[in-house]
Each structure stands twice: as C-alpha cells, then as structure tokens.
Scaffold this active site. Structure first.
Site, PDB file in Angstrom:
ATOM      1  N   GLY A   1       0.420  -0.937 -10.620  1.00 53.61           N
ATOM      2  CA  GLY A   1       1.196  -0.137 -10.245  1.00 53.61           C
ATOM      3  C   GLY A   1       2.616  -0.628  -9.774  1.00 53.61           C
ATOM      4  O   GLY A   1       2.952  -1.889  -9.833  1.00 53.61           O
ATOM      5  N   GLU A   2       3.628   0.114  -9.437  1.00 44.65           N
ATOM      6  CA  GLU A   2       5.066  -0.241  -8.968  1.00 44.65           C
ATOM      7  C   GLU A   2       5.650   0.359  -7.983  1.00 44.65           C
ATOM      8  O   GLU A   2       5.261   1.447  -7.825  1.00 44.65           O
ATOM      9  CB  GLU A   2       5.861  -0.206 -10.313  1.00 44.65           C
ATOM     10  CG  GLU A   2       7.277  -1.002 -10.142  1.00 44.65           C
ATOM     11  CD  GLU A   2       8.135  -0.890 -11.282  1.00 44.65           C
ATOM     12  OE1 GLU A   2       9.241  -1.136 -11.181  1.00 44.65           O
ATOM     13  OE2 GLU A   2       7.611  -0.653 -12.441  1.00 44.65           O
TER      14      GLU A   2
ATOM     15  N   CYS B   1       2.089  -4.371  -8.884  1.00 42.23           N
ATOM     16  CA  CYS B   1       0.951  -5.078  -8.648  1.00 42.23           C
ATOM     17  C   CYS B   1       0.296  -5.072 -10.071  1.00 42.23           C
ATOM     18  O   CYS B   1       0.274  -4.325 -10.875  1.00 42.23           O
ATOM     19  CB  CYS B   1       0.072  -3.986  -7.913  1.00 42.23           C
ATOM     20  SG  CYS B   1       0.305  -4.341  -6.199  1.00 42.23           S
TER      21      CYS B   1
ATOM     22  N   ASP C   1       1.697   4.737   7.002  1.00 42.63           N
ATOM     23  CA  ASP C   1       2.051   5.080   5.507  1.00 42.63           C
ATOM     24  C   ASP C   1       0.650   5.320   5.013  1.00 42.63           C
ATOM     25  O   ASP C   1       0.509   5.023   3.571  1.00 42.63           O
ATOM     26  CB  ASP C   1       2.796   4.022   4.538  1.00 42.63           C
ATOM     27  CG  ASP C   1       3.474   4.675   3.530  1.00 42.63           C
ATOM     28  OD1 ASP C   1       3.794   5.851   3.356  1.00 42.63           O
ATOM     29  OD2 ASP C   1       3.769   3.695   2.382  1.00 42.63           O
TER      30      ASP C   1
END
Length: 694
Positions: A39-40, A46, A154
C-alpha cells in the site's frame, strides 16, 4: 490550516523505490528482501519483505528527503515511540526500526488478509454477527490504548488490518497522540474526513481526547452495516464537514438492520463528546447481549457472508474427527489429451437424468431399509428432532481451520522433503517413490496425513451432514415451519470456471472465477498464478516428522521464478493458454479479474471423476460438482448455501432450505446425487479407519 488533510506533509514529488535487498548499515546481521507493494500513503509506502530466516514481515518505508522538515521528523519519531510501546493482540505488532542513507524502515507484523476496507468493498456490507465480532475486538484494543493514554485519531476501515485468522489489527499510528496526563486535551486538526469527530474539526478551544476515537468507532460500525460512511456525500469535503456539524445522517430504509444496532450507533455519534458512551457502556449495550457473536470468522468471509440457517447434525457417540483417515483422489484414466495436440475425441456424453433418477431410487430404497432396521434405536430421538429449530451459531469447531499453514510456523523441517520439486521426478528419487504408490493406481487411499484428515475430510463430512439433515427436515412439514432463513444468501465469489484433466501425464489445470489459474500436479504440489499474471504461489507438502506432513505455501514474482520451478511454470502457462484459446471464451456474470489478489489465493485441493460429473474441492472449503452436461452445483458455507448454474450458465444462489423447497425434481435429484457421492467418500474413509494398512 486546511481541515481534513493529514498533517503529515503530503509531498508532491515521486517517491523513490527502496533497494530490493535492504541491509541496514548499523545492523549488518539483518537483511530483508523486498517483495510486493502492500500500500501507499502520503508519508510512505508499505512493502512485504522476507528475512534471511524466511519470515515474512511488512515494512513501512519513509524517504529521508521528506524528513528535512523538523516537524515531519518529530511526527515520525512520535509514531515510532507510540507504536513501539503498544503490545496487544488486536494492534499490529511493531518489531523494529532501522535506516540506511536514503530511507527509514519500520518493520511490523504482516496481516495477510488486507483490511476491513478491502472486505467491505468486496462484500458491500457485513452481517450483524460479523460486526459484533469485529467491534468487540476494536473496543478491546481501544480500551487498551486508553489505558496507555494513546488516542489513535485515524481509526477507519483502511487502518484496520486482518490477520490470517481474520482477527482485527489496528495499524498506522502516524496521527496518534500520546497524552502526558489524565484530562489533557489535544488541539491538532487531523484525521480522515468521513471519520473525524466534530470536536476535532470545530472545537480547538476545548480540544479533544479519547471520545474522538469513540466517534470514529460509530462511523466504522455504520459503514460496515450500511456499506458507506454516514456523512458521505458526492460533493466536496466541506459538505461532509457540514453534515458532521449538523449531525445529518440517516439509516437507509432498504437495508434491514436491528433497532439495537441503530441505537448503539446513535449513542456513539453524539455531537457533545462528554455525552457519548464510554467503551464499557458500549460493551454492555444490548446490541452485543441480545445478538449472536461468532467466535471465529472464516477467510471466505472476505468475499461471501457466512450463513447459519441449518442445524448441525448430531454426530454418533463414537465419532472422532481427529482420528479420521483421509480420502484418496480418484482420477479416471479416460482423459482429455487435447492439450497435447493429439486431437482425440472424448466419448459421446449420455444423458444423465435417467441415471440420476435410478441412483436416487436405489438410494431411497436403501435408506428405507436402514430406517426400518434402526427405527427402534431412533424413536427416542424423534421428539427432540422435531423440536429442533435452526439457530444462528458461529461455533464451527476446528473445521474452519485453513488448509495451508503459514510457513513461518513450521519447525524441525525435514529438508529432504520440504523444498520444491520438478514436474517429473526421477524414478529413483525419494519424492517420486512417496508420491506415486501402487495403491494410487488402484484408486485407493490417499496422499494426506492424519493432520490433514481432520481438515480435508472434515469439509466433506460437514457438507454431508448439512445435506442429510436438510433432506430429512424438509420432508417433515412440522420441522420445515420452524426453519429460519437468512435475508442474505451469499453467492461464493471464487470457484472453478474452466478445467482440463491431463492427469495421465501432468495434472489437473483449472481457471477460477477470479481469473487466477492453477495446476494441481500429479506429485501433489500446486502452482497458482495471480489474476494479474505477475505473482504465483507454490504449495507443497512439508514433512515435519516421519508421520506428519503439513501443506506449505511460498509466494514468488513470476519474473523471479526459481529455477527448480521453471518447468512447472512452463506447464502452468501452457494450461492457461490452452484454456484461454480453446475452451469457451464467453464471459459470465460470475467471472471477474481480481487484480489486487497476489497472495493467499484459493486453489484446488482434490478432484474426483464420477460417471456423471467431475467433483472439485477447493481451499476455501467449497465443493463443486460440474456435470458433464454443463450443469454446475457449487456448495459453500459447509452445505448451507447452494449455487446452481444451469446449461445456459445462468446462476442462482439459495440457502439449502430454499433450494429444496422451490427447485424442481431434476435439480433436487442432482443434489441427491452429490449427497450420495459424498456419502460413499465419507463411508470409505470410515472403512479405511477400521482396516488400517498392514
């Protein structure tokens, strides 16, 4: 400061790629091989990495160029300090951090089943039992974070990761805050627009604390049940903030959700933070006390909803699944050799309907005789059986365990039998001797171990039990009135779409509905290629003792295929090309391309040819029967869900109860045929147990 944007220095420059082999200068004994991108985000990427010992981890890579701003560097140090000190089963485990000249690396636990955001996108919405299951884990983790004076700030579906056994793991502490004392309030505006609490956005005077996470949990619960966040709009972010400020949301009338769930959401989404429920009050809410909560959730739930509308069949007193002997893959030698270009035609296919009817009548006569023989013994249970009502239950026993175990859990591996093998072993090799036995040619016994029996035989046993109890119950009108059916009848996403049997030389080739392609080789190994064609997995039997073998999965990039697997990869590509170019090119409503799926792919575990059909067993606990007249029956959720695909490839999915109620006699006879084949397989396993090999 612009609201809604993470205060984590989103930069516009293209992020550099980290090295393929990560060797931290200050830790020369550490080495990590970079694998696929996970992921980004705005602050880093990652990746999946592999240690020298073969352990698979996740690493968050931060470019040092983004840390030139002192504020950014402080943010990263805060994230590391907070995450490093947290140790909880529902929080992503932080292992270590290191750096080289260009990057900072944060090494963490890998969560193999992606995120709740991925699951919610696939499923649209979850059932209430699943929401209870996940919410309880979230609440438990949040209670722990509060005890450590940490506000996450978050919490959202994309930051809720799923482990290999479908447990929640909270991750990404980039916006987390550490309170120095009780009663302290934070005043930074941060978070993700749909999930931000109103006091974070609009009350910088008083600030915010743990209650902000409670608000986010309310948004998460709503999103899981209804499929989209409560304040979501099709317009600008400012419209979302306006709806949050006005507490403007509603419950869609076309989606059935319990009043207890709606009440709980309302009590978490209160504008005044001091009026929101505490974690303990949420745990004591009737949403959790009045409804069923699963103890486990299968990996198949990533794609289909678990269904619990059929009672479990009482097992005999002397039944012990742990001592079952496995089944043998029985494969016909009458094979399709078209892939080799020989052009031989298969025998003409006879209509299977007369055979099905004959088979059913014989089976019913036998059952009638057995019932008369055992009527005295069963009379005492008749009253209890009539009172049985199908209950929603999540206790699936150990039948829900995955077929393939993670490689990093295996110890004391026998090196001789643990590595990859070629498609054609030499006659004198150890693996050749163990994988091709005289008994195999006779169609007896199998290749599995007692450990695998419990997993593999259990799938057939569970489905057979469900079918038998359902056929009996539906005939009893008094019981049929008590049957409860779920509103949601989930169609399984991944099953066999195309297949070619070339096991007289290599193995069974197949394409699944998600566009992944695999080969079940004759040496009991499997190659499965991802739908995007860039990744593949090798599944083989790992011998951990003289009597125990565990199937093991290894992931690779197709471009980095090991030399020892190149012949099998060549065969896999040939199978794929043949199925794409020669078999039906029609696309069906149930086929798709899952480009995001690059690991933990489903695969074929067994297959069996019968006089009228080919039976497949998949790693996602689906049993599929493809009749030779092109009708298909896909049995999922351990027999609770029946998917029927007719000759025109029209698909319909039913609960087992509804299928038996509304289907015509031909369709019911087909399912009876499947039930009788399963009965023979399970009985053969019992017989094998009673007659051990000499």
């Amino acid at each position: 400061m612009e609201r809604g944007k993470r205060n984590l220095f989103r930069n516009n420059r293209i992020m550099r790629e980290p090295p393929l082999i990560i060797k931290p200068p200050k830790k020369p004994d550490h080495e990590y091989k970079r694998r696929g991108l996970l992921g980004e985000g705005g602050f880093g990427r990652c990746y999946e990495v592999e240690t020298k010992e073969g352990k698979i981890l996740a690493v968050k890579v931060v470019d040092k160029a983004s840390l030139r701003n002192p504020k950014n560097k402080d943010k990263l140090l805060s994230e590391i300090a907070i995450h490093k000190k947290l140790d909880h089963p529902h929080i992503v485990k932080f292992y270590d951090c290191c750096e080289d000249q260009s990057f900072v690396y944060l090494l963490m636990e890998l969560c193999e089943n992606k995120t709740l955001a991925y699951m919610n996108k696939k499923r649209q919405r979850l059932t209430e039992p699943e929401v209870r299951y996940f919410m309880l884990q979230l609440l438990n983790a949040c209670e722990y974070m509060q005890s450590q004076y940490v506000i996450h700030r978050d919490l959202k579906l994309a930051n809720l990761f799923l482990s290999k056994d479908m447990k929640i793991k909270i991750g990404d502490f980039g916006l987390a805050a550490q309170l120095e004392c009780e009663g302290e309030r934070k005043k930074t505006i941060c978070g993700t627009p749909n999930y931000i609490a109103p006091e974070v956005l609009f009350d910088r005077t008083n600030g915010h604390s743990f209650e902000a996470d409670i608000w986010s949990l309310g948004v998460i619960m709503y999103t899981l049940l209804f499929g989209r966040p409560p304040f979501q709009t099709d317009g600008e972010v400012d419209q979302i903030y306006r709806r949050i400020k006005e507490l403007k949301y509603e419950f869609p009338s076309h989606i059935t959700v319990s009043k207890e769930a709606k009440k709980l959401i309302n009590l978490m989404l209160i504008l005044e933070p001091e009026k929101r429920l505490t974690i303990q009050q949420i745990l004591n809410h009737e949403f959790f006390s009045l409804g069923m909560t699963p103890t486990t959730i299968p990996v198949s739930a990533l794609n289909i909803a678990p269904c619990f509308d059929v009672p479990q069949l009482n097992k005999p007193a002397n039944y012990s699944i742990s001592t079952r002997h496995p089944l043998k893959t029985l494969v016909s030698n009458n094979l399709n050799t078209a892939i080799a270009g020989q052009g031989k035609k298969l025998p003409a296919k006879k209509s299977i309907e007369p055979a099905l009817k004959k088979h059913t009548v014989q089976s019913e006569d036998k059952n009638k005789h057995d019932n008369e023989k055992n009527s005295t013994a069963s009379s005492s249970n008749k009253t209890e059986q009539k009172k049985r009502i199908i209950k929603l239950t999540a206790k699936k026993t150990d039948l829900k365990k995955p077929i393939v175990k993670s490689e990093d859990k295996i110890k004391k591996v026998d090196v001789k039998n643990s590595g990859p093998s070629s498609a054609n072993q030499k006659p004198g090799s150890a693996e050749s001797k163990s994988s091709v036995k005289p008994e195999e040619k006779a169609g007896k016994l199998n290749d599995a171990t007692p450990h695998q029996d419990k997993l593999r035989t259990g799938v057939l046993e569970a489905i057979l039990n469900t079918l038998e109890i359902s056929f009996r119950t539906i005939l009893d009108q008094e019981n049929a009135k008590n049957i409860i059916c779920n509103d949601i009848t989930p169609t399984p996403n991944v099953f066999v779409n195309k297949w070619i049997d070339y096991s007289n030389k290599y193995g069974m080739g197949y394409q699944l509905t998600d566009s992944s392609v695999g080969v079940h080789f004759n040496d009991k190994t499997t190659l499965i290629m991802s739908p995007n064609g860039s990744n593949f997995e090798y599944i083989y039997n790992n011998r951990i003792s003289s009597t125990s073998i565990i199937p093991t999965r290894k992931s690779y990039l197709v471009a980095d295929c090991p030399k020892v697997l190149q012949k099998k990869m060549y065969l896999l590509r040939n199978f794929r090309n043949y199925m794409n170019e020669t078999l039906s090119r029609r696309t069906h409503s149930y086929t798709f391309v899952d480009k995001d799926r690059t690991h933990n792919m489903e695969f074929l575990t067994k297959f069996k040819r019968t006089p009228h059909a080919m039976m497949f067993r998949l790693s996602n606990r689906i049993v599929q029967v493809n009749f030779f007249d092109h009708v298909k029956i896909v049995i999922s959720e351990e027999g609770n869900v029946i998917t029927y695909i007719n000759e025109a490839n029209e698909l319909k999915t039913y609960t087992i109860t509804n299928f038996l109620k509304i289907s015509n006699s031909v369709e019911v006879n087909r399912l009876k045929y499947v039930k009788d084949v399963l009965k023979k397989l399970v009985d053969a396993a019992h017989k094998t147990k009673k007659s051990p090999e000499k």
